[in-house]
Design a protein around this motif. Structure first.
Motif, PDB file in Angstrom:
ATOM      1  N   ARG A   1       0.809  -1.225   0.000  1.00 40.74           N
ATOM      2  CA  ARG A   1       0.000   0.000   0.000  1.00 40.74           C
ATOM      3  C   ARG A   1       0.841   1.273   0.000  1.00 40.74           C
ATOM      4  O   ARG A   1       0.309   2.365  -0.210  1.00 40.74           O
ATOM      5  CB  ARG A   1      -0.929   0.035   1.215  1.00 40.74           C
ATOM      6  CG  ARG A   1      -2.015  -1.018   1.203  1.00 40.74           C
ATOM      7  CD  ARG A   1      -3.151  -0.602   2.141  1.00 40.74           C
ATOM      8  NE  ARG A   1      -2.660  -0.143   3.434  1.00 40.74           N
ATOM      9  CZ  ARG A   1      -2.459  -0.926   4.493  1.00 40.74           C
ATOM     10  NH1 ARG A   1      -2.680  -2.227   4.390  1.00 40.74           N
ATOM     11  NH2 ARG A   1      -2.031  -0.424   5.630  1.00 40.74           N
ATOM     12  N   GLN A   2       2.130   1.168   0.288  1.00 39.94           N
ATOM     13  CA  GLN A   2       2.962   2.360   0.370  1.00 39.94           C
ATOM     14  C   GLN A   2       3.211   2.931  -1.029  1.00 39.94           C
ATOM     15  O   GLN A   2       3.596   2.202  -1.942  1.00 39.94           O
ATOM     16  CB  GLN A   2       4.293   2.059   1.056  1.00 39.94           C
ATOM     17  CG  GLN A   2       4.141   1.414   2.421  1.00 39.94           C
ATOM     18  CD  GLN A   2       3.169   2.160   3.322  1.00 39.94           C
ATOM     19  OE1 GLN A   2       3.317   3.364   3.559  1.00 39.94           O
ATOM     20  NE2 GLN A   2       2.162   1.458   3.824  1.00 39.94           N
ATOM     21  N   PRO A   3       2.977   4.223  -1.217  1.00 38.98           N
ATOM     22  CA  PRO A   3       3.165   4.820  -2.543  1.00 38.98           C
ATOM     23  C   PRO A   3       4.632   4.861  -2.936  1.00 38.98           C
ATOM     24  O   PRO A   3       5.522   4.889  -2.084  1.00 38.98           O
ATOM     25  CB  PRO A   3       2.611   6.244  -2.364  1.00 38.98           C
ATOM     26  CG  PRO A   3       2.761   6.525  -0.905  1.00 38.98           C
ATOM     27  CD  PRO A   3       2.555   5.215  -0.205  1.00 38.98           C
ATOM     28  N   PRO A   4       4.926   4.865  -4.231  1.00 43.44           N
ATOM     29  CA  PRO A   4       6.327   4.956  -4.675  1.00 43.44           C
ATOM     30  C   PRO A   4       6.977   6.241  -4.166  1.00 43.44           C
ATOM     31  O   PRO A   4       6.327   7.280  -4.037  1.00 43.44           O
ATOM     32  CB  PRO A   4       6.210   4.963  -6.205  1.00 43.44           C
ATOM     33  CG  PRO A   4       4.884   4.324  -6.488  1.00 43.44           C
ATOM     34  CD  PRO A   4       3.983   4.726  -5.353  1.00 43.44           C
ATOM     35  N   ALA A   5       8.252   6.161  -3.852  1.00 43.15           N
ATOM     36  CA  ALA A   5       9.003   7.309  -3.345  1.00 43.15           C
ATOM     37  C   ALA A   5       9.685   8.001  -4.507  1.00 43.15           C
ATOM     38  O   ALA A   5      10.874   7.805  -4.781  1.00 43.15           O
ATOM     39  CB  ALA A   5      10.021   6.856  -2.304  1.00 43.15           C
ATOM     40  N   THR A   6       8.932   8.849  -5.218  1.00 46.02           N
ATOM     41  CA  THR A   6       9.460   9.508  -6.418  1.00 46.02           C
ATOM     42  C   THR A   6      10.144  10.821  -6.109  1.00 46.02           C
ATOM     43  O   THR A   6      10.930  11.316  -6.902  1.00 46.02           O
ATOM     44  CB  THR A   6       8.317   9.772  -7.406  1.00 46.02           C
ATOM     45  OG1 THR A   6       7.295  10.539  -6.755  1.00 46.02           O
ATOM     46  CG2 THR A   6       7.715   8.459  -7.892  1.00 46.02           C
ATOM     47  N   GLY A   7       9.857  11.412  -4.972  1.00 47.08           N
ATOM     48  CA  GLY A   7      10.464  12.680  -4.644  1.00 47.08           C
ATOM     49  C   GLY A   7       9.703  13.844  -5.240  1.00 47.08           C
ATOM     50  O   GLY A   7       8.967  13.689  -6.226  1.00 47.08           O
ATOM     51  N   PRO A   8       9.860  15.045  -4.699  1.00 46.12           N
ATOM     52  CA  PRO A   8       9.073  16.198  -5.146  1.00 46.12           C
ATOM     53  C   PRO A   8       9.441  16.713  -6.533  1.00 46.12           C
ATOM     54  O   PRO A   8       8.643  17.398  -7.172  1.00 46.12           O
ATOM     55  CB  PRO A   8       9.359  17.246  -4.064  1.00 46.12           C
ATOM     56  CG  PRO A   8      10.702  16.861  -3.510  1.00 46.12           C
ATOM     57  CD  PRO A   8      10.768  15.377  -3.591  1.00 46.12           C
TER      58      PRO A   8
ATOM     59  N   ASP B   1      15.642  -4.802  -7.371  1.00 48.33           N
ATOM     60  CA  ASP B   1      15.338  -3.384  -7.506  1.00 48.33           C
ATOM     61  C   ASP B   1      14.274  -2.993  -6.490  1.00 48.33           C
ATOM     62  O   ASP B   1      13.532  -3.823  -5.978  1.00 48.33           O
ATOM     63  CB  ASP B   1      14.839  -3.094  -8.928  1.00 48.33           C
ATOM     64  CG  ASP B   1      15.123  -1.655  -9.336  1.00 48.33           C
ATOM     65  OD1 ASP B   1      15.790  -0.948  -8.556  1.00 48.33           O
ATOM     66  OD2 ASP B   1      14.677  -1.255 -10.426  1.00 48.33           O
ATOM     67  N   GLY B   2      14.167  -1.694  -6.225  1.00 49.60           N
ATOM     68  CA  GLY B   2      13.126  -1.207  -5.329  1.00 49.60           C
ATOM     69  C   GLY B   2      13.680  -0.736  -3.997  1.00 49.60           C
ATOM     70  O   GLY B   2      14.839  -0.972  -3.641  1.00 49.60           O
ATOM     71  N   LYS B   3      12.824  -0.046  -3.241  1.00 49.31           N
ATOM     72  CA  LYS B   3      13.212   0.552  -1.959  1.00 49.31           C
ATOM     73  C   LYS B   3      12.770  -0.320  -0.789  1.00 49.31           C
ATOM     74  O   LYS B   3      11.801  -1.073  -0.864  1.00 49.31           O
ATOM     75  CB  LYS B   3      12.607   1.943  -1.817  1.00 49.31           C
ATOM     76  CG  LYS B   3      13.239   2.998  -2.712  1.00 49.31           C
ATOM     77  CD  LYS B   3      12.648   4.357  -2.409  1.00 49.31           C
ATOM     78  CE  LYS B   3      13.283   5.435  -3.298  1.00 49.31           C
ATOM     79  NZ  LYS B   3      14.695   5.652  -2.963  1.00 49.31           N
ATOM     80  N   ILE B   4      13.487  -0.129   0.328  1.00 47.54           N
ATOM     81  CA  ILE B   4      13.210  -0.849   1.573  1.00 47.54           C
ATOM     82  C   ILE B   4      12.613   0.139   2.577  1.00 47.54           C
ATOM     83  O   ILE B   4      13.077   1.274   2.706  1.00 47.54           O
ATOM     84  CB  ILE B   4      14.493  -1.476   2.140  1.00 47.54           C
ATOM     85  CG1 ILE B   4      15.071  -2.469   1.145  1.00 47.54           C
ATOM     86  CG2 ILE B   4      14.222  -2.148   3.470  1.00 47.54           C
ATOM     87  CD1 ILE B   4      14.163  -3.632   0.836  1.00 47.54           C
ATOM     88  N   LEU B   5      11.611  -0.305   3.326  1.00 47.83           N
ATOM     89  CA  LEU B   5      10.998   0.501   4.382  1.00 47.83           C
ATOM     90  C   LEU B   5      11.675   0.194   5.716  1.00 47.83           C
ATOM     91  O   LEU B   5      11.890  -0.967   6.070  1.00 47.83           O
ATOM     92  CB  LEU B   5       9.504   0.189   4.478  1.00 47.83           C
ATOM     93  CG  LEU B   5       8.662   0.611   3.265  1.00 47.83           C
ATOM     94  CD1 LEU B   5       7.386  -0.204   3.198  1.00 47.83           C
ATOM     95  CD2 LEU B   5       8.336   2.097   3.328  1.00 47.83           C
ATOM     96  N   ILE B   6      12.035   1.241   6.453  1.00 48.25           N
ATOM     97  CA  ILE B   6      12.595   1.086   7.797  1.00 48.25           C
ATOM     98  C   ILE B   6      11.841   2.013   8.738  1.00 48.25           C
ATOM     99  O   ILE B   6      11.209   2.976   8.302  1.00 48.25           O
ATOM    100  CB  ILE B   6      14.109   1.392   7.844  1.00 48.25           C
ATOM    101  CG1 ILE B   6      14.363   2.873   7.521  1.00 48.25           C
ATOM    102  CG2 ILE B   6      14.877   0.494   6.890  1.00 48.25           C
ATOM    103  CD1 ILE B   6      15.816   3.302   7.730  1.00 48.25           C
TER     104      ILE B   6
END
Length: 843
Positions: A399-406, A498-503
Motif C-alpha cells: 500500500r505504500q506509494p512509490p518514493a518519487t520525490g518532489p 530493484d526497489g526501496k526498503i521501508l525502515i
C-alpha cells in the motif's frame, strides 16, 4: 514497573539516604506452604486487514458498560542521508566492521525458499474465529502440520549450569542432578533458571544464593584505551550508549558496553568520553545509583534536572564546538542519529561512525553470546499464526506509494517502488514469526534481523540456534535462514533486487548507512503497532496470567504480614526472594519479567531500586514497603506494584498514598472517545497530586507484551498515539519523598469498547478493563479525601480480587484469610481502644 520519564520532566529534589540498617537474614522460616494452583510522538493506525484479523472476535463480545456517574474525559516519508562507501572484505564477527563486506556469495542457508510457492495469495475465505486475513494460502497450514508431525524427541536441549551475574533479588540455581530437575524452561533472568532448581528445596536455594560479585576496576585504564582509539580516528568525543545493535532496553551481558567502561549498571544512560573528561547522562530514575557506582574521573549529568540538559543530545549540542563526535552506528537508532547530527551541525560539529566498536576493541575478553535454541510459540498463546501476520505486513508494504520525490517527473520507476522492510527490533521479530528465544535477560527474544519482502523473507540469526523442527517451521512460512552477520552483505549488494526498503525510526542507523539514502524510506513501525493491539486470545491469556500472578502476590503479602507480626525481621531481598519462590510454583511460569523492585522506606523513594542480599535494609513498621515485580508466563507478561504499611502510617504517608490512589482510580475509571491519546489522559493520574503540590517524574504507564517485553508498544500515557481497543497499558502513578518513603500503585489495563448512556456520535467510546488482580491496602487511605464513587471503586476492586483469586488459593488458608480481610477492612488507620487494644483490619 516505572516507565521512563515523560518529556519534559519537571524538577526533582535529589534524595539522600540518611541512614542504613545492618542486613540480618531470616533463615529459620517455614518452607511447607502449599502452592497455589497451577516513545514516539506520531503514529498511523494499523491496516484495516490486520485489525479485522486480530480484533473481530473481541468486537463481537459484550462491551463494557460505563457507570452513569462517569464522564468522558509518520506518515511515510523519504529522508536523506549521505551515501556511504564500503570496502570488500568478509565479515565474520559482529564486533568487526559491518562495512567491510565481501562480494562473494553468502553462506548457504539452513532453510531455502522455493520462490515458485511464495506468491502472496488469499487465505481460505471461510470466516474463522479470528476473522478474515491475508496469508500464504495452504502453505501456512502445511508449515504448522509439518512442525506438529516431527518426533517429540526434539525437545529443548539441556540447560547449562547457571552463572552468577549482575542481578539482585533473585535466587541462584543449586547443584542438582538431572533427575531432580523440572522440565526444561528457558531462563529469562541472569541468575534464575527455574528448570535448574530443586523442586522441594527453596531453603537450599536461599542458603546457596550469593550476591553477584560486582566487578571492581579502575576506569582510568579503560578510558586510556578508548582515548587512544579516539586519537587514531581524530575524534573529540565518543558516545557509548546502553542499547545494543537492536535498540533493546535490556541487553545481554556481551552488550553491556556502557557498564564496562563506566561501572554504572542502570538500564538507561549514555557514556560520553572526551580526551579530558568522562560523562554519564541518565534520567532521574538513576541519579542516586549513578552517584554510587561511577568511579573517579566520571561526572554525572542529570538529564531533566532544573537548568540541565534534557538528554544526551542536548548535552552534546551545547558542549561540542567544532568537534568530531563518534559512535557505533549499530548502537543508535535512526531517529536519535538524525536528531544528534542535526543538533551538532548547529555548533559546526560533525557526527561520524567508526566502523568498529571501540569498547569491543579495547576489552580483552568479551562475554559469550547466548546459544540457546529458538522455539515456536504456539497459536494457543498467540491467537494468530505467523503466516497471517507476515501477510498483513506484506499488504502494508504494497500500500505504500512509490518514493518519487518532489522533483521527479513522469511515472515512477522500478527503483521507486517499495518491495520490502527490514526489521531490527528483537521483540518485533519474535512476535511476527511466533518464535521465542533466550538471548536477553528477562525477555524471551533472540538476536536476529528479519527481511520481509513481497514474496520472500529472510531471517538472519545464528543458525546453530535453529533446530530441525524450527527450520521446518520457518521453511513452511517461506522464511530462509541465514547467518546473523550476513545481513550486511544482503543490504550492501541489494540481494532483493530493484526497489526501496521501508525502515522505522527505531531501526539501527547502520542499516540506513548501508542502504544509502536512495534505497530506503522511513515509515511508521508497523510491526510494533500491530503487536501493541492484542487479539482476544492474547487478552484472555494475559487475564489468566495476571490472575495466577496475583495469587502469588497475595500468598507473599499474607506471608510477609504474618512473619512480621511474629516479630521476625525480613529484609528487602528476603521479601523479593520469597515472592519469586511463590511464582516458581505457578503454571506456565518462565522467569521474572524484570528485576524485583522490593523497597522499604528511603529505598522506596528510588523508582528502580533493586535490593542485594548483603547490603539491603530490613523492612520496618514506620514507613511504607513497595513491591514492583512480575512474572513471565507463556500466556502473558505481568507487571504489578503494590505499596503496603506494616505499622501505623503517618498523616503525611497516608495523604500521599491517598492522592496516588485517586490518580490510579481516575485512570481506571476513565471513559473517552476514539482517537484520544495517552498524553491527553495523563493529567487524570496527576490531578489529585497536583492539588497538594505533589508529583512524580516517571511516565504514568507503558505498553506490556504478551510473553515478550515488559515495556512495549508505541502507545503510552506520555505520547500522542491514540489508544485503540486491544492496547494493554499500565496505570502507575506514584509519589517519592527523597530519603524518606515512596508510594506507587500499578495495575495493567486493556482498552475496551464501552457502552455509554447517550452514545454521542455513536459507539465510539472506550474505557479500560483491569487485568491485574491484587488487593489494595486500605490502611493508608484518608477516607475524608475520597469521593463516594472512589470509595465504592476501592471496595469493588478488593471484592473482585477475592472472587478471582479464591479458587486458586484453596490450599492456602493463610492467604485466603488475608484476602478476605482486605475486602472487609475499613478505610484508614483504626484508633487504639481501651488498654491499648488495637484491631488493625488493614494490616
Amino acid at each position: 514497573m516505572a516507565p521512563p520519564p515523560p518529556p519534559p520532566p519537571p524538577p526533582l529534589c535529589l534524595p539522600s539516604l540518611g541512614r542504613s540498617r545492618r542486613n540480618r537474614q531470616l533463615d529459620n522460616f517455614a518452607d511447607n506452604e502449599k502452592p497455589a494452583s497451577g516513545h514516539r510522538t506520531r503514529s498511523r493506525s494499523v491496516s484495516v486487514s490486520y485489525a479485522s484479523a486480530v480484533t473481530r472476535s473481541s468486537a463481537s463480545s459484550q462491551p463494557l458498560v460505563a457507570p452513569p456517574t462517569l464522564s468522558a474525559a509518520s506518515r511515510t516519508r523519504r529522508d536523506s542521508l549521505p551515501a556511504y562507501r564500503v570496502s570488500h572484505t568478509k565479515l565474520t564477527e559482529d564486533s568487526e566492521s559491518y562495512r567491510d563486506l565481501g562480494d562473494d556469495a553468502p553462506r548457504p542457508a539452513l532453510a531455502t525458499l522455493d520462490r515458485s510457492r511464495t506468491k502472496l495469495t488469499r487465505a481460505k475465505t471461510v470466516r474463522e474465529r479470528f476473522g478474515y486475513g491475508w496469508g500464504l494460502g495452504l502453505r501456512r497450514d502445511k508449515a504448522a502440520e509439518a512442525y506438529r508431525e516431527l518426533p517429540r524427541s526434539h525437545s529443548p536441549e539441556p540447560l547449562p549450569a547457571s552463572t552468577q551475574t549482575k542481578s539482585s533479588g533473585l535466587s541462584g540455581a543449586t547443584k542438582a542432578s538431572a533427575a531432580s530437575r523440572r522440565s526444561a524452561r528457558p531462563s529469562l533472568s541472569p541468575t534464575v533458571d527455574s528448570s535448574q532448581t530443586l523442586v522441594g528445596s527453596a531453603l537450599q536455594r536461599k542458603i546457596d544464593y550469593e550476591d553477584p560479585v560486582r566487578e571492581e576496576f579502575d576506569t582510568a585504564d579503560r578510558l586510556v584505551k578508548i582515548r587512544d582509539l579516539m586519537a587514531k580516528d581524530k575524534l573529540d568525543y565518543y558516545i557509548i550508549p546502553s542499547e545494543d545493535a537492536h535498540q533493546s532496553e535490556y541487553v545481554a551481558q556481551a552488550d553491556k558496553r556502557r557498564e564496562w567502561i563506566s561501572g554504572f549498571t542502570g538500564s538507561a544512560g549514555q557514556a560520553i568520553i572526551s580526551h579530558e573528561n568522562a560523562y554519564l547522562v541518565t534520567d532521574s530514575r538513576y541519579w542516586i545509583q549513578a552517584k554510587k557506582e561511577l568511579g573517579p574521573g566520571w561526572s554525572l549529568i542529570p538529564a531533566g534536572a532544573p537548568n540541565g540538559p534534557l538528554n544526551f543530545i542536548d548535552f552534546l549540542a551545547d558542549r561540542a564546538k567544532n568537534a568530531r563526535v563518534g559512535i557505533d552506528a549499530r548502537m543508535i537508532s535512526y531517529e536519535h542519529a538524525t536528531s544528534l547530527s542535526t543538533a551538532l551541525q548547529r555548533s559546526s560539529s560533525k557526527l561520524t561512525f567508526p566502523p568498529q566498536n571501540f569498547v569491543d576493541l579495547a576489552r580483552s575478553e568479551r562475554p559469550a553470546r547466548g546459544a540457546r535454541p529458538v522455539r515456536v510459540h504456539g497459536i494457543e498463546y498467540t491467537g494468530l499464526d505467523a503466516g497471517k501476520k507476515m501477510a498483513a505486513v506484506r499488504e502494508w508494504i504494497g500500500r505504500q506509494p512509490p518514493a518519487t520525490g518532489p522533483f521527479r517527473k513522469g511515472p515512477p520507476k522500478g527503483s521507486d517502488v517499495h518491495v520490502g522492510t527490514i526489521v531490527s527490533s528483537l521483540s518485533a521479530i519474535a512476535w511476527v514469526l511466533n518464535l521465542r528465544g533466550d538471548d536477553v535477560p528477562f525477555n524471551p527474544v533472540f538476536h536476529a534481523y528479519l527481511y520481509i519482502g513481497l514474496d520472500t523473507a529472510t531471517l538472519f540469526v545464528d543458525t546453530k540456534k535453529v533446530r530441525e523442527r524450527e527450520a521446518v517451521y520457518l521453511d513452511g512460512l517461506g522464511v530462509r535462514v541465514r547467518e546473523y552477520n550476513d545481513v550486511w552483505h544482503f543490504l550492501r549488494v541489494r540481494e532483493w533486487g530493484d526497489g526501496k526498503i521501508l525502515i522505522s525510526n527505531e531501526t539501527t542507523y547502520a542499516i540506513a548507512l548501508m542502504l544509502t539514502t536512495f534505497r530506503y524510506t522511513v515509515a511508521q513501525p508497523i510491526i510494533d503497532e500491530m503487536k501493541g493491539v492484542k487479539n482476544e486470545v492474547e487478552i484472555q491469556g494475559l487475564k489468566r496470567a495476571y490472575t495466577r500472578d496475583g495469587a502469588c502476590f497475595v500468598q507473599f503479602l499474607a506471608w510477609l504480614e504474618e512473619t512480621m507480626a511474629k516479630g521476625v525481621q525480613v529484609s528487602e531481598w528476603e521479601a523479593a526472594w520469597r515472592l519469586t519462590e511463590f511464582r516458581r510454583k505457578a503454571k506456565n511460569f518462565m522467569g521474572l519479567a524484570y528485576e524485583n523492585i522490593s523497597a522499604w522506606g528511603p529505598n522506596a523513594a528510588l523508582p528502580h531500586y533493586s535490593p542485594r542480599k548483603r547490603d539491603c535494609l530490613l523492612i520496618g513498621a514506620d514507613a511504607p514497603y513497595l513491591n514492583d515485580s512480575g512474572g513471565q508466563y507463556l500466556d502473558g507478561t505481568c507487571d504489578t506494584t503494590r505499596t503496603i504499611h506494616l505499622g501505623r502510617p503517618t498523616d503525611e504517608q497516608s495523604e500521599a498514598f491517598t492522592r496516588v490512589l485517586q490518580g490510579h482510580i481516575a485512570i481506571d475509571r476513565a471513559v473517552f472517545p476514539e482517537r484520544t491519546t495517552g498524553r491527553q489522559l495523563d493529567v487524570l493520574a496527576r490531578r489529585a497530586l497536583w492539588m497538594d503540590g505533589l508529583n512524580y517524574l516517571h511516565g504514568t504507564g507503558h505498553g506490556v507484551g504478551s510473553y515478550l517485553s515488559v515495556h512495549e508498544g508505541v502507545h503510552s500515557f506520555a505520547n500522542e498515539v491514540p489508544l485503540v481497543p486491544g492496547h494493554v497499558i499500565t496505570n502507575e502513578p506514584g509519589f517519592y519523598k527523597a530519603g524518606d518513603f515512596g508510594v506507587r500503585i500499578e495495575s495493567a489495563l486493556v482498552v475496551r469498547r464501552v457502552k455509554t448512556k447517550h452514545e454521542y456520535n455513536g459507539p465510539v467510546w472506550l474505557g479500560f478493563e483491569r487485568l491485574a488482580c491484587v488487593p489494595i491496602q486500605t490502611k493508608m487511605v484518608v477516607e475524608s479525601l475520597l469521593s463516594r464513587e472512589e470509595k465504592e471503586w476501592l471496595r469493588d476492586h478488593n471484592r473482585e480480587c477475592v472472587e478471582r483469586l479464591e479458587p486458586l488459593l484453596r490450599d492456602d488458608k493463610r492467604a485466603i484469610k488475608w484476602l478476605r480481610r482486605q475486602a472487609e477492612a475499613p478505610l484508614g488507620v483504626q484508633p487504639v481502644g481501651p488498654a491499648g487494644l488495637l484491631i488493625d483490619w488493614g494490616a
